[in-house]
Design an enzyme around this catalytic site. Structure first.
Site, PDB file in Angstrom:
ATOM      1  CE  LYS A   1      -2.324  -1.414   3.674  1.00 55.00           C
ATOM      2  NZ  LYS A   1      -1.787  -2.798   3.811  1.00 55.00           N
ATOM      3  CB  THR A   2       3.751   2.349   2.080  1.00 52.53           C
ATOM      4  OG1 THR A   2       3.020   2.183   3.297  1.00 52.53           O
ATOM      5  CG2 THR A   2       4.630   3.588   2.186  1.00 52.53           C
TER       6      THR A   2
ATOM      7  CG  ASP B   1       0.781   2.845   7.075  1.00 50.63           C
ATOM      8  OD1 ASP B   1      -0.229   2.229   6.669  1.00 50.63           O
ATOM      9  OD2 ASP B   1       1.869   2.279   7.297  1.00 50.63           O
TER      10      ASP B   1
ATOM     11  CB  THR C   1      -4.256  -3.697   8.464  1.00 57.01           C
ATOM     12  OG1 THR C   1      -4.170  -3.060   9.746  1.00 57.01           O
ATOM     13  CG2 THR C   1      -2.933  -3.504   7.737  1.00 57.01           C
TER      14      THR C   1
ATOM     15  NE  ARG D   1       6.295  -4.364   5.139  1.00 53.44           N
ATOM     16  CZ  ARG D   1       5.145  -3.877   5.616  1.00 53.44           C
ATOM     17  NH1 ARG D   1       4.497  -4.521   6.564  1.00 53.44           N
ATOM     18  NH2 ARG D   1       4.655  -2.764   5.121  1.00 53.44           N
TER      19      ARG D   1
END
Length: 315
Positions: A64-65, A109, A155, A214
């Site tokens: 997302k980032t 975030d 999330t 990740r």
């Protein structure tokens, strides 16, 4: 409170020292989301106007980032990155909003963790590009700010209030990565870390790790470090893979020691139900970490089920 600012100019030549993709074409997966984002950026360019506010939801580590930074680079704007829990007072978010230049992107975030009084500041900022300032002598005055795009990431979509959700033009949910996408990501990181690998190994690796970009990156770092210290070359073949797999105690699906300990706790109670608090105490991990970091994989693999009475094993 840390505010990370990344300028589009700085980003242009930075990438190859960074494992994160910086172009839409380099970002593997989430194809439907990328299509819409490209259209939104192209439209804003043609209109010489701002981007619509965007909400990204999905599991941690799904990109997302990274995708927010790609949007900023493609649009040619600066991006400021903050986390929802770090903003403690309205004055802090007001200061950030006041510092934004025209068409900047503000990325928040864990936006589900912002406080209600912070959220109220965002409403007029997102809709009318202004903020309401309380005056020392009493009353308040509405002050204009530069037009900007807010990208929120979460999330826990269910924790966002409906009024905040409604102010986002685009709402995207990041889906699971397919086996083919997972294999592409593994290859990408093995190449990035200069690991000379046998193509046959990719499927073997894929079976033993989770499909989160990740986590795949973290895994490849560990694999690189092992090969660098234990082997004469950076070659990853069948023999090297088996040695690493046994040493790391890898299991299909990406289960790790902490997952095995979790399952053992429930097994010792005849398969459950076992309360979250009991599991948390026995693992020595706080309840939030159990829910956010350990249980999602176990549920995805069909190992456990959450019930009103506690957690139970399914196999």
């Amino acid at each position: 409170m840390e505010v990370k600012k990344i300028s589009s100019e700085k980003n242009k030549n930075k990438l190859k020292s960074n494992y994160r993709p910086e172009e839409f074409e380099e970002f593997i997966g989430q194809e439907e989301i990328k299509k819409v984002l490209k259209t939104a950026v192209k439209s804003a360019h043609k209109r010489n106007d701002k981007l619509g506010h965007m909400l990204f939801s999905g599991e941690s580590g799904y990109g997302k980032t990274t995708l927010a930074q790609i949007v900023a680079k493609d649009f040619g704007s600066n991006i400021k990155i903050i986390t929802g829990y770090a903003i403690t007072k309205p004055s802090e978010i007001i200061s950030i909003l006041n510092s934004l230049e025209k068409n900047d992107i503000l990325f928040i975030d864990e936006i589900h963790r912002i406080k209600p009084n912070i959220e109220e500041v965002l409403y007029p900022a997102m809709e009318d590009f202004c903020i309401d300032m309380v005056m020392p002598e009493g009353g308040n005055v509405r002050v204009s700010i530069n037009e900007f795009c807010l990208i929120g990431a979460t999330t826990k979509l269910e924790m966002l209030t409906q009024p905040l959700k409604n102010r986002f033009v685009y709402k995207f949910h990041f889906s699971d990565y397919t086996d083919n996408e997972k294999n592409q990501i593994i290859e990408k990181y093995l190449n990035f870390y200069n690991i000379d690998f046998d193509k046959k190994i990719i499927n073997r690796i894929s079976e033993n790790i989770v499909s989160t970009p990740r986590e795949i990156n973290n895994f490849c770092v560990k694999l690189r470090d092992y090969i660098t210290t234990k082997q004469q070359t950076n070659k990853l073949g069948e023999k090297e893979w088996e040695l690493f797999k046994n040493r790391a105690k890898l299991e299909k699906g990406g289960l790790q020691d902490i997952h095995r300990k979790y399952l053992k706790i429930i097994q010792e109670q005849n398969g459950g139900p076992v309360g979250l608090k009991t599991i948390s105490v026995k693992l020595g991990v706080n309840e939030k970490a159990v829910e956010n970091d350990i249980e999602p994989l176990l549920m995805k693999l069909g190992k456990i089920e959450k019930t009103t009475r506690g957690r139970v094993m399914l196999e």
